[in-house]
Design an enzyme around this catalytic site. Structure first.
Site, mmCIF file in Angstrom:
data_model
loop_
_atom_site.group_PDB
_atom_site.id
_atom_site.type_symbol
_atom_site.label_atom_id
_atom_site.label_comp_id
_atom_site.label_asym_id
_atom_site.label_seq_id
_atom_site.Cartn_x
_atom_site.Cartn_y
_atom_site.Cartn_z
ATOM 1 N N ARG A 1 -3.869 -8.189 -20.742
ATOM 2 C CA ARG A 1 -4.748 -7.754 -21.840
ATOM 3 C C ARG A 1 -4.058 -6.777 -22.779
ATOM 4 O O ARG A 1 -4.542 -6.517 -23.860
ATOM 5 C CB ARG A 1 -6.098 -7.254 -21.322
ATOM 6 C CG ARG A 1 -6.078 -6.110 -20.399
ATOM 7 C CD ARG A 1 -7.375 -6.053 -19.599
ATOM 8 N NE ARG A 1 -8.561 -6.105 -20.435
ATOM 9 C CZ ARG A 1 -8.988 -5.127 -21.210
ATOM 10 N NH1 ARG A 1 -8.294 -4.012 -21.275
ATOM 11 N NH2 ARG A 1 -10.076 -5.255 -21.927
ATOM 12 N N ASP B 1 -9.909 1.464 -24.775
ATOM 13 C CA ASP B 1 -10.414 1.370 -23.403
ATOM 14 C C ASP B 1 -10.205 2.676 -22.640
ATOM 15 O O ASP B 1 -9.321 3.465 -22.979
ATOM 16 C CB ASP B 1 -9.652 0.288 -22.629
ATOM 17 C CG ASP B 1 -10.172 -1.102 -22.925
ATOM 18 O OD1 ASP B 1 -11.335 -1.228 -23.321
ATOM 19 O OD2 ASP B 1 -9.390 -2.055 -22.750
ATOM 20 N N GLU C 1 2.229 -8.002 8.707
ATOM 21 C CA GLU C 1 2.656 -6.594 8.783
ATOM 22 C C GLU C 1 3.416 -6.169 7.532
ATOM 23 O O GLU C 1 3.726 -4.998 7.352
ATOM 24 C CB GLU C 1 3.522 -6.357 10.017
ATOM 25 C CG GLU C 1 2.743 -6.088 11.285
ATOM 26 C CD GLU C 1 1.765 -4.928 11.130
ATOM 27 O OE1 GLU C 1 2.153 -3.864 10.655
ATOM 28 O OE2 GLU C 1 0.582 -5.113 11.476
ATOM 29 N N PRO D 1 0.825 -1.223 0.000
ATOM 30 C CA PRO D 1 0.000 0.000 0.000
ATOM 31 C C PRO D 1 0.855 1.267 0.000
ATOM 32 O O PRO D 1 0.331 2.363 -0.164
ATOM 33 C CB PRO D 1 -0.826 -0.118 1.282
ATOM 34 C CG PRO D 1 -0.089 -1.067 2.152
ATOM 35 C CD PRO D 1 0.661 -1.993 1.247
HETATM 36 N N1 SAM Z 1 1.702 -2.851 7.597
HETATM 37 C C1 SAM Z 1 1.641 -2.552 6.196
HETATM 38 C C2 SAM Z 1 1.560 -1.031 6.016
HETATM 39 O O1 SAM Z 1 0.992 -0.365 6.858
HETATM 40 O O2 SAM Z 1 2.041 -0.535 4.976
HETATM 41 C C3 SAM Z 1 0.437 -3.205 5.547
HETATM 42 C C4 SAM Z 1 0.549 -4.687 5.455
HETATM 43 S S1 SAM Z 1 -0.810 -5.462 4.641
HETATM 44 C C5 SAM Z 1 -1.846 -5.920 5.997
HETATM 45 C C6 SAM Z 1 -0.165 -7.003 4.108
HETATM 46 C C7 SAM Z 1 0.272 -7.050 2.679
HETATM 47 O O3 SAM Z 1 -0.844 -6.835 1.831
HETATM 48 C C8 SAM Z 1 1.292 -6.030 2.228
HETATM 49 O O4 SAM Z 1 2.593 -6.425 2.553
HETATM 50 C C9 SAM Z 1 1.058 -5.984 0.739
HETATM 51 O O5 SAM Z 1 1.761 -7.009 0.075
HETATM 52 C C10 SAM Z 1 -0.435 -6.253 0.616
HETATM 53 N N2 SAM Z 1 -1.223 -5.041 0.393
HETATM 54 C C11 SAM Z 1 -2.081 -4.468 1.261
HETATM 55 N N3 SAM Z 1 -2.676 -3.394 0.751
HETATM 56 C C12 SAM Z 1 -2.203 -3.255 -0.485
HETATM 57 C C13 SAM Z 1 -2.423 -2.315 -1.529
HETATM 58 N N4 SAM Z 1 -3.256 -1.295 -1.386
HETATM 59 N N5 SAM Z 1 -1.756 -2.496 -2.697
HETATM 60 C C14 SAM Z 1 -0.912 -3.514 -2.858
HETATM 61 N N6 SAM Z 1 -0.638 -4.447 -1.905
HETATM 62 C C15 SAM Z 1 -1.273 -4.316 -0.727
#
Ligand code: SAM
Length: 256
Positions: free
Chosen positions: A156, A171, A118, A91
């Site tokens: 795609r 698109d 985490e 994220p």
């Molecule tokens: N503790 C992290 C933080 O606050 O940045 C978030 C961890 S999340 C619970 C677990 C995993 O989900 C991340 O390591 C990532 O691989 C994935 N993930 C969660 N949200 C995401 C997003 N918006 N885009 C891409 N991957 C995401």
């Protein structure tokens, strides 16, 4: 293209990857997708993949060794000269867009790392990963859904992947605009008719209608996109009429 997805939960991905356009693209050998279970690269009897964070705090962190080992093993199977990206789904990454999908579709190999809990040990981000991608400003449980989003959008765009099912170049976002509406049979549904122009057989008028609908939709929903879209003089004139119509509506005054 070769895609490798490194995850603790490969079974989550097999259904989606085995259907529709993704399935056909693999059958047509436009791409190969391999799933790698992080646990298979974890050493020791218990094959531990995650540990509590140093310094305390909640949750678990994915250990670096199995993730580095998985990427080393993937690379060793293959031609080392391939253009490659190692993508961490997070994220905190660059927000995913059609332009990023286009860039990735030109690579020969994509390796996705799906975080969990985490997240991953920081040394993975610093010394293994070449790209960090987010699919939006929200937090998911793991990186698997994000990896699927990126793999789908990239696939795609591979030449030949869509077949007769549509043209990626018209698109939404590919043209810098949102795409306009589509209609199919029946001509009349619950009293609502298909626009006459679409049944006219007049190719130039139909093309212009589609363009104007795309401009209208973008103007209504994502006006900021118009600042960077490539616009013709006709487009600009049409947008000016939209602005004029909207001003007249606001003032309740149609002074044509
Ligand atoms: N503790 C992290 C933080 O606050 O940045 C978030 C961890 S999340 C619970 C677990 C995993 O989900 C991340 O390591 C990532 O691989 C994935 N993930 C969660 N949200 C995401 C997003 N918006 N885009 C891409 N991957 C995401």
């Amino acid at each position: 293209m070769k895609i490798d997805i490194v995850t603790l939960f490969p079974e989550m991905l097999t259904g989606y990857l085995g259907q529709s356009i993704l399935k056909r693209a693999q059958e047509a050998e436009l791409l190969t997708i391999d799933l790698h279970n992080i646990r298979d690269y974890a050493a020791g009897k218990h094959q531990i993949t995650d540990e509590p964070p140093y310094g305390g705090g909640g949750g678990m962190v994915l250990k670096p060794e199995p993730l580095f080992a998985a990427v080393d093993a993937i690379r060793s199977q293959d031609d080392q000269t391939k253009s490659e990206k190692v993508i961490l789904m997070t994220p905190q990454g660059r927000p995913f867009t059609q332009a990023i999908a286009k860039d990735l579709s030109e690579c020969e190999r994509l390796i996705f790392i799906c975080g969990r809990y985490e997240g991953v040990d920081e040394r993975v981000r610093q010394h293994l990963v070449t790209e960090e991608i987010s699919i939006g400003d929200y937090v998911l449980t793991g990186g698997e859904l994000g990896a699927m989003v990126v793999v789908d959008a990239v696939t795609r765009l591979l030449p030949g992947a869509l077949g007769a099912e549509g043209a990626a170049e018209t698109d939404s976002h590919a043209t810098g605009l949102l795409e306009g509406p589509h209609y199919t049979r029946p001509n009349q549904f619950r009293g609502h008719l298909v626009p006459e122009v679409l049944k006219s057989g007049h190719a130039a008028n139909i093309k212009r209608w589609h363009r104007e609908q795309a401009l209208r939709r973008t103007w209504q929903r994502r006006p900021e996109m118009l600042l960077s879209a490539e616009l013709t003089e006709d487009d600009r004139r049409f947008l000016a009429t939209l602005a004029h119509e909207s001003a007249a509506e606001l003032t309740g005054n149609d002074n044509n």
